[in-house]
Motif scaffolding. Structure first.
Motif, PDB file in Angstrom:
ATOM      1  N   ARG A 173      -8.294   8.650  -0.024  1.00  0.00           N
ATOM      2  CA  ARG A 173      -7.455   9.607   0.698  1.00  0.00           C
ATOM      3  C   ARG A 173      -6.172   9.886  -0.073  1.00  0.00           C
ATOM      4  O   ARG A 173      -5.718  11.029  -0.169  1.00  0.00           O
ATOM      5  CB  ARG A 173      -7.116   9.084   2.097  1.00  0.00           C
ATOM      6  CG  ARG A 173      -8.254   9.180   3.097  1.00  0.00           C
ATOM      7  CD  ARG A 173      -7.813   8.779   4.482  1.00  0.00           C
ATOM      8  NE  ARG A 173      -6.771   9.651   5.000  1.00  0.00           N
ATOM      9  CZ  ARG A 173      -6.145   9.447   6.155  1.00  0.00           C
ATOM     10  NH1 ARG A 173      -6.446   8.378   6.887  1.00  0.00           N
ATOM     11  NH2 ARG A 173      -5.213  10.276   6.566  1.00  0.00           N
ATOM     12  N   ILE A 174      -5.576   8.830  -0.622  1.00  0.00           N
ATOM     13  CA  ILE A 174      -4.333   8.996  -1.385  1.00  0.00           C
ATOM     14  C   ILE A 174      -4.582   9.826  -2.630  1.00  0.00           C
ATOM     15  O   ILE A 174      -3.810  10.740  -2.953  1.00  0.00           O
ATOM     16  CB  ILE A 174      -3.730   7.622  -1.749  1.00  0.00           C
ATOM     17  CG1 ILE A 174      -3.201   6.935  -0.487  1.00  0.00           C
ATOM     18  CG2 ILE A 174      -2.618   7.772  -2.776  1.00  0.00           C
ATOM     19  CD1 ILE A 174      -2.795   5.497  -0.695  1.00  0.00           C
ATOM     20  N   LYS A 175      -5.681   9.553  -3.338  1.00  0.00           N
ATOM     21  CA  LYS A 175      -6.000  10.309  -4.560  1.00  0.00           C
ATOM     22  C   LYS A 175      -6.215  11.791  -4.240  1.00  0.00           C
ATOM     23  O   LYS A 175      -5.827  12.667  -5.014  1.00  0.00           O
ATOM     24  CB  LYS A 175      -7.239   9.725  -5.241  1.00  0.00           C
ATOM     25  CG  LYS A 175      -6.954   8.410  -5.975  1.00  0.00           C
ATOM     26  CD  LYS A 175      -8.070   8.041  -6.928  1.00  0.00           C
ATOM     27  CE  LYS A 175      -9.323   7.623  -6.183  1.00  0.00           C
ATOM     28  NZ  LYS A 175     -10.358   7.132  -7.116  1.00  0.00           N
ATOM     29  N   ALA A 176      -6.827  12.064  -3.087  1.00  0.00           N
ATOM     30  CA  ALA A 176      -7.062  13.453  -2.688  1.00  0.00           C
ATOM     31  C   ALA A 176      -5.759  14.179  -2.367  1.00  0.00           C
ATOM     32  O   ALA A 176      -5.645  15.394  -2.562  1.00  0.00           O
ATOM     33  CB  ALA A 176      -7.996  13.498  -1.476  1.00  0.00           C
ATOM     34  N   ALA A 198       1.021   9.001  -1.283  1.00  0.00           N
ATOM     35  CA  ALA A 198       0.652   9.945  -2.340  1.00  0.00           C
ATOM     36  C   ALA A 198       1.903  10.455  -3.056  1.00  0.00           C
ATOM     37  O   ALA A 198       1.926  10.568  -4.283  1.00  0.00           O
ATOM     38  CB  ALA A 198      -0.147  11.110  -1.756  1.00  0.00           C
ATOM     39  N   ASP A 199       2.949  10.750  -2.290  1.00  0.00           N
ATOM     40  CA  ASP A 199       4.215  11.199  -2.891  1.00  0.00           C
ATOM     41  C   ASP A 199       4.833  10.099  -3.749  1.00  0.00           C
ATOM     42  O   ASP A 199       5.377  10.366  -4.829  1.00  0.00           O
ATOM     43  CB  ASP A 199       5.208  11.616  -1.804  1.00  0.00           C
ATOM     44  CG  ASP A 199       4.993  13.050  -1.352  1.00  0.00           C
ATOM     45  OD1 ASP A 199       4.239  13.765  -2.029  1.00  0.00           O
ATOM     46  OD2 ASP A 199       5.578  13.447  -0.333  1.00  0.00           O
ATOM     47  N   ILE A 200       4.761   8.854  -3.265  1.00  0.00           N
ATOM     48  CA  ILE A 200       5.302   7.729  -4.035  1.00  0.00           C
ATOM     49  C   ILE A 200       4.504   7.550  -5.331  1.00  0.00           C
ATOM     50  O   ILE A 200       5.071   7.403  -6.417  1.00  0.00           O
ATOM     51  CB  ILE A 200       5.271   6.437  -3.200  1.00  0.00           C
ATOM     52  CG1 ILE A 200       6.272   6.536  -2.034  1.00  0.00           C
ATOM     53  CG2 ILE A 200       5.592   5.212  -4.074  1.00  0.00           C
ATOM     54  CD1 ILE A 200       6.206   5.374  -1.065  1.00  0.00           C
ATOM     55  N   PHE A 201       3.181   7.603  -5.228  1.00  0.00           N
ATOM     56  CA  PHE A 201       2.332   7.432  -6.411  1.00  0.00           C
ATOM     57  C   PHE A 201       2.558   8.564  -7.417  1.00  0.00           C
ATOM     58  O   PHE A 201       2.472   8.364  -8.626  1.00  0.00           O
ATOM     59  CB  PHE A 201       0.862   7.388  -6.007  1.00  0.00           C
ATOM     60  CG  PHE A 201       0.403   6.020  -5.541  1.00  0.00           C
ATOM     61  CD1 PHE A 201       1.309   5.121  -4.999  1.00  0.00           C
ATOM     62  CD2 PHE A 201      -0.917   5.642  -5.638  1.00  0.00           C
ATOM     63  CE1 PHE A 201       0.906   3.871  -4.569  1.00  0.00           C
ATOM     64  CE2 PHE A 201      -1.341   4.392  -5.210  1.00  0.00           C
ATOM     65  CZ  PHE A 201      -0.414   3.496  -4.674  1.00  0.00           C
TER      66      PHE A 201
END
Length: 339
Positions: free
Chosen positions: A233-236, A205-208
């Motif tokens: 999960r990453i989008k959240a 998530a931090d990378i995105f």
């Protein structure tokens, strides 16, 4: 004749400093010159001599900006890396390592504050190998709701031993508390800081969050095709500029003092109407008017520039949140109503 400088946005930092010095008058500017070295004086003097005419509007804008920055006590945001570099210049390497291990652990000014930010399952797992009396002392020092969650995860017989000691506990001597605190710091907290691993979805998530918008959308779409659960999960976990609507008013005001005004104007240029309104209503009427004028004067801007500016503001917001200075609520989080 030299053209009158009337475009505030075109001024360099050095030109702003030169105008400021000329505006102060001989007595005050003289005191500032005494604090500068020869090279700084020569450079600033050359710019002052070549300024030409400066409009009263520009001077007014300069003093408004200066007052705003002064009231914010600076725009520095500390990080682990910058703190570690500073400590290395003043302390032995092994001492710096010990200090950084501790502060990279859970947040909190005291050991008991730090324990309050450790997940109950982690605490319960550690306490299983400790004496019930030690656990009783610790549970008496942390918040009751946290202590209750820890206690519920301990084996029943062991938990009852802890409860019995809590019931018989009298005022704990300072020497005992100091001993428990020292053990927790040297054994538990240092190990926790070394072994605590970030969730892989948090890392992604931090990378995105640091990708430009097109690349981010491309990767998220591709990931949804391969693993929809991970993508969700990453989008959240991702935090975008428009997610700043989850920051309360006092937090926005802190962020306004820390963020660079030029970057904020660029970021708001591509923000949602909701996040724009949130920022504007937490500014003074004059500051909001000036910000809107700056945004309008930009004209069309590149999406890449907007993305970069928004990313910088988000980094500042997350650093402030990590430091406990602002609060970012979770999506959908609302206060429960009682009727």
């Amino acid at each position: 004749m030299a053209r009158v400088k009337d475009d505030y946005r075109s001024l360099t930092g050095q030109e702003k400093a030169a105008i400021f010095m000329l505006s102060l008058g001989d007595e005050h500017s003289g005191r500032l010159f005494e604090m500068m070295d020869d090279e700084e004086i020569r450079e600033l003097s050359q710019i002052m001599a070549s300024l030409g005419s400066v409009s009263s509007t520009v001077i007014e804008r300069l003093f408004v900006e200066f007052a705003d920055q002064l009231s914010s006590a600076g725009s520095l945001v500390g990080t682990f890396d910058s703190t570690e570099r500073l400590l290395k210049n003043a302390l032995p390497k092994d001492r710096v390592s010990a200090i950084m291990e501790e502060i990279r652990g859970p947040a909190g000014r005291t050991m008991w504050d730090k324990l309050g930010n450790v997940h109950e399952a982690v605490l319960a797992n550690y306490f299983k190998n400790e004496y019930p009396q030690t656990v009783a002392v610790v549970l008496s020092k942390i918040k009751p709701d946290h202590a209750a969650r820890v206690l519920s995860l301990l084996p029943e017989n062991y938990a009852m031993e802890v409860i019995m000691r809590l019931l018989r506990m009298e005022a704990v001597q300072k020497e005992v508390l100091d001993g428990v605190e020292k053990t927790l710091r040297s054994e538990f907290m240092s190990n926790l800081a070394r072994t605590q691993r970030r969730d892989s979805h948090e890392l992604m998530a931090d990378i995105f969050n640091n990708l430009d918008r097109n690349t981010e959308n491309r990767f998220i779409t591709a990931l949804e095709e391969r693993n929809r659960e991970s993508a969700e999960r990453i989008k959240a976990l991702m935090f975008t500029f428009d997610d700043l609507v989850r920051v309360d008013q006092s937090g926005i005001q802190i962020l306004l003092r820390q963020a660079e005004k030029d970057k904020l104007a660029m970021a708001l240029k591509g923000g949602s109407e909701e996040v724009k309104e949130l920022f504007f209503k937490n500014m003074s009427e004059r500051a909001a008017k000036m910000m809107r004028e700056d945004m309008e004067a930009m004209g069309p801007v590149r999406l890449r520039d907007v993305d970069e500016a928004q990313a910088e503001i988000v980094v500042v917001a997350k650093q402030l949140a990590d430091a406990g200075e602002i609060n970012i609520s979770q999506p959908g989080e609302e206060d429960e109503l009682v009727f």
